[in-house]
Design an enzyme around this catalytic site. Structure first.
Site, PDB file in Angstrom:
ATOM      1  N   GLU A 139       6.451  41.907  66.290  1.00 34.14           N
ATOM      2  CA  GLU A 139       6.883  43.247  65.881  1.00 34.14           C
ATOM      3  C   GLU A 139       7.449  43.284  64.453  1.00 34.14           C
ATOM      4  O   GLU A 139       7.420  44.322  63.804  1.00 34.14           O
ATOM      5  CB  GLU A 139       7.910  43.802  66.861  1.00 34.14           C
ATOM      6  CG  GLU A 139       7.313  44.653  67.972  1.00 34.14           C
ATOM      7  CD  GLU A 139       6.445  45.795  67.449  1.00 34.14           C
ATOM      8  OE1 GLU A 139       6.931  46.603  66.644  1.00 34.14           O
ATOM      9  OE2 GLU A 139       5.267  45.866  67.836  1.00 34.14           O
ATOM     10  N   GLY A 144       9.752  40.989  54.551  1.00 38.30           N
ATOM     11  CA  GLY A 144      10.868  41.243  55.458  1.00 38.30           C
ATOM     12  C   GLY A 144      12.177  40.665  54.935  1.00 38.30           C
ATOM     13  O   GLY A 144      12.200  39.567  54.371  1.00 38.30           O
ATOM     14  N   LYS A 153      14.258  39.423  56.717  1.00 37.77           N
ATOM     15  CA  LYS A 153      14.446  38.193  57.499  1.00 37.77           C
ATOM     16  C   LYS A 153      14.423  36.965  56.584  1.00 37.77           C
ATOM     17  O   LYS A 153      15.195  36.040  56.751  1.00 37.77           O
ATOM     18  CB  LYS A 153      13.329  38.129  58.548  1.00 37.77           C
ATOM     19  CG  LYS A 153      13.040  36.801  59.135  1.00 37.77           C
ATOM     20  CD  LYS A 153      13.921  36.554  60.328  1.00 37.77           C
ATOM     21  CE  LYS A 153      13.739  35.163  60.903  1.00 37.77           C
ATOM     22  NZ  LYS A 153      12.523  34.478  60.576  1.00 37.77           N
ATOM     23  N   ARG A 173       8.409  31.276  65.037  1.00 39.33           N
ATOM     24  CA  ARG A 173       8.913  29.992  65.537  1.00 39.33           C
ATOM     25  C   ARG A 173       9.749  30.158  66.807  1.00 39.33           C
ATOM     26  O   ARG A 173      10.083  29.152  67.437  1.00 39.33           O
ATOM     27  CB  ARG A 173       9.719  29.272  64.454  1.00 39.33           C
ATOM     28  CG  ARG A 173       8.839  28.755  63.310  1.00 39.33           C
ATOM     29  CD  ARG A 173       9.617  27.863  62.347  1.00 39.33           C
ATOM     30  NE  ARG A 173       8.739  27.151  61.427  1.00 39.33           N
ATOM     31  CZ  ARG A 173       8.467  27.533  60.170  1.00 39.33           C
ATOM     32  NH1 ARG A 173       8.997  28.636  59.681  1.00 39.33           N
ATOM     33  NH2 ARG A 173       7.654  26.817  59.407  1.00 39.33           N
ATOM     34  N   HIS A 178       6.271  41.589  61.838  1.00 39.23           N
ATOM     35  CA  HIS A 178       5.086  41.783  60.992  1.00 39.23           C
ATOM     36  C   HIS A 178       4.537  43.207  61.165  1.00 39.23           C
ATOM     37  O   HIS A 178       4.125  43.847  60.189  1.00 39.23           O
ATOM     38  CB  HIS A 178       3.979  40.790  61.377  1.00 39.23           C
ATOM     39  CG  HIS A 178       4.361  39.344  61.263  1.00 39.23           C
ATOM     40  ND1 HIS A 178       4.474  38.520  62.350  1.00 39.23           N
ATOM     41  CD2 HIS A 178       4.643  38.569  60.177  1.00 39.23           C
ATOM     42  CE1 HIS A 178       4.801  37.298  61.953  1.00 39.23           C
ATOM     43  NE2 HIS A 178       4.917  37.303  60.636  1.00 39.23           N
ATOM     44  N   SER A 209      10.721  35.898  65.150  1.00 42.56           N
ATOM     45  CA  SER A 209      10.142  34.860  64.303  1.00 42.56           C
ATOM     46  C   SER A 209       8.989  34.216  65.055  1.00 42.56           C
ATOM     47  O   SER A 209       9.062  34.052  66.281  1.00 42.56           O
ATOM     48  CB  SER A 209      11.198  33.805  63.986  1.00 42.56           C
ATOM     49  OG  SER A 209      10.583  32.624  63.508  1.00 42.56           O
TER      50      SER A 209
HETATM   51  P1  AMP Z   1       5.622  34.807  58.046  1.00 39.50           P
HETATM   52  O1  AMP Z   1       4.351  35.048  58.771  1.00 39.50           O
HETATM   53  O2  AMP Z   1       6.712  34.216  58.895  1.00 39.50           O
HETATM   54  O3  AMP Z   1       5.433  34.095  56.737  1.00 39.50           O
HETATM   55  O4  AMP Z   1       6.207  36.242  57.676  1.00 39.50           O
HETATM   56  C1  AMP Z   1       5.412  37.191  56.992  1.00 39.50           C
HETATM   57  C2  AMP Z   1       6.282  38.355  56.587  1.00 39.50           C
HETATM   58  O5  AMP Z   1       6.862  38.947  57.755  1.00 39.50           O
HETATM   59  C3  AMP Z   1       7.454  37.943  55.689  1.00 39.50           C
HETATM   60  O6  AMP Z   1       7.615  38.923  54.674  1.00 39.50           O
HETATM   61  C4  AMP Z   1       8.615  37.930  56.625  1.00 39.50           C
HETATM   62  O7  AMP Z   1       9.868  38.174  55.996  1.00 39.50           O
HETATM   63  C5  AMP Z   1       8.255  39.079  57.554  1.00 39.50           C
HETATM   64  N1  AMP Z   1       8.980  38.940  58.818  1.00 39.50           N
HETATM   65  C6  AMP Z   1       9.017  37.854  59.638  1.00 39.50           C
HETATM   66  N2  AMP Z   1       9.857  38.070  60.679  1.00 39.50           N
HETATM   67  C7  AMP Z   1      10.371  39.319  60.506  1.00 39.50           C
HETATM   68  C8  AMP Z   1      11.304  40.118  61.233  1.00 39.50           C
HETATM   69  N3  AMP Z   1      11.897  39.701  62.355  1.00 39.50           N
HETATM   70  N4  AMP Z   1      11.593  41.354  60.760  1.00 39.50           N
HETATM   71  C9  AMP Z   1      11.022  41.807  59.611  1.00 39.50           C
HETATM   72  N5  AMP Z   1      10.120  41.107  58.883  1.00 39.50           N
HETATM   73  C10 AMP Z   1       9.806  39.877  59.315  1.00 39.50           C
END
Ligand code: AMP
Length: 271
Positions: free
Chosen positions: A26, A138, A140, A178, A28, A176
């Protein structure tokens, strides 16, 4: 990719871009919905970027959920999914990296010194392919946002960086990719990250301005997990602060069983 984008740009369309490593949730989805609503056309990239993982990190076991990711992108109305492979992104002889100084020094860099060089490099490459008007990230990953915003300004990338709020599970855990590494007990223990930050926010709202006092409260809340860092920094420059006398970022990272988790809050004093 670039031909697709150029055709849209020449037709006067704005391009909204959300770079990700897949295993979408959610968090993303909130970025994708914003891109779909604010821009004429929207692009999602899925690329698990080897350059931002150290040899001992989870590159090989990073979750890959391709079919579910495509279904989510389609349901939200994303126009194009760009998923280059590692050999295309890093051909033999690859030798050029982007290094953002100072902002990428503290916080996550202390235990992941390779990380922001890998992130900045891949984001420039993705921007060069997608040619976005807006790119959505994000909060985050607040340090990542600050690094990319600085890089976009310094290198005249012509991309507006939009930072979106952290999306959480109903019990407060920041979403996340993860989180799926967590078993039930670690999942429960992981809640202390958000709880510690909430307590600190209450203290800040009550007028506490001493950084050490605020960080101590968070450290106490994190006693059941392995703390990587608890830092209070300038929200824009990421420089450590002793007093909360400007907009700040209070950021934590901790190892919770098999997962390294991060979370943060931002706070701007009104006095
Ligand atoms: P990632 O796939 O983990 O590299 O994240 C891709 C994008 O999604 C990045 O800009 C993150 O900051 C954003 N993102 C990841 N988790 C969250 C979250 N819980 N809330 C808002 N954005 C997020």
């Amino acid at each position: 990719m670039r031909a697709w984008s150029l055709a849209r740009k020449c037709a006067g369309r704005s391009i909204g871009f959300v770079p990700t490593m897949g295993a979408l949730h959610e968090g993303h989805a909130s970025l994708l919905r914003e891109a779909v609503s604010r821009d004429h056309v929207s692009v999602l990239s899925i690329f698990v970027n080897p350059a931002q993982f150290a040899p001992n990190e989870d590159l090989d076991k990073y979750p890959r959920t391709w079919d579910a990711d495509l279904a989510l992108a389609e349901a939200i109305g994303v126009d194009l999914v760009y998923a280059p492979n590692a050999a295309t992104m890093y051909p033999a002889g690859f030798a050029t990296y982007v290094q953002v100084e100072r902002l990428a020094d503290g916080l996550c860099s202390r235990t992941r010194p390779h990380f922001f060089r890998g992130v900045a490099t891949v984001v420039v490459k993705l921007f060069n392919a997608v040619l976005p008007d807006h790119a959505y990230f994000g909060q985050k990953d607040a340090q990542q946002c600050a690094v990319i915003r600085r890089m976009a300004r310094d290198l005249d990338l012509g991309v507006e960086i939009v930072e979106m709020p952290i999306v959480r599970e109903t019990d407060g855990l920041a979403m996340s990719s993860r989180n799926r590494y967590l078993g039930p007990e670690d999942r429960q223990r992981a809640l202390c990250l958000h709880q510690g930050l909430q307590r600190a926010e209450a203290l800040l709202r009550a007028g506490e301005r001493d950084a050490a006092t605020v960080k101590k409260l968070v450290r106490e809340a994190l006693s059941a997990v392995e703390i990587d860092y608890v830092e209070l920094v300038d929200a824009e420059t990421m420089a450590p602060l002793e007093r909360v006398d400007r907009p700040v970022l209070l950021a934590v990272a901790a190892q919770v069983g098999p997962a390294r988790l991060i979370d943060n809050i931002k706070f701007a004093p009104v006095d």
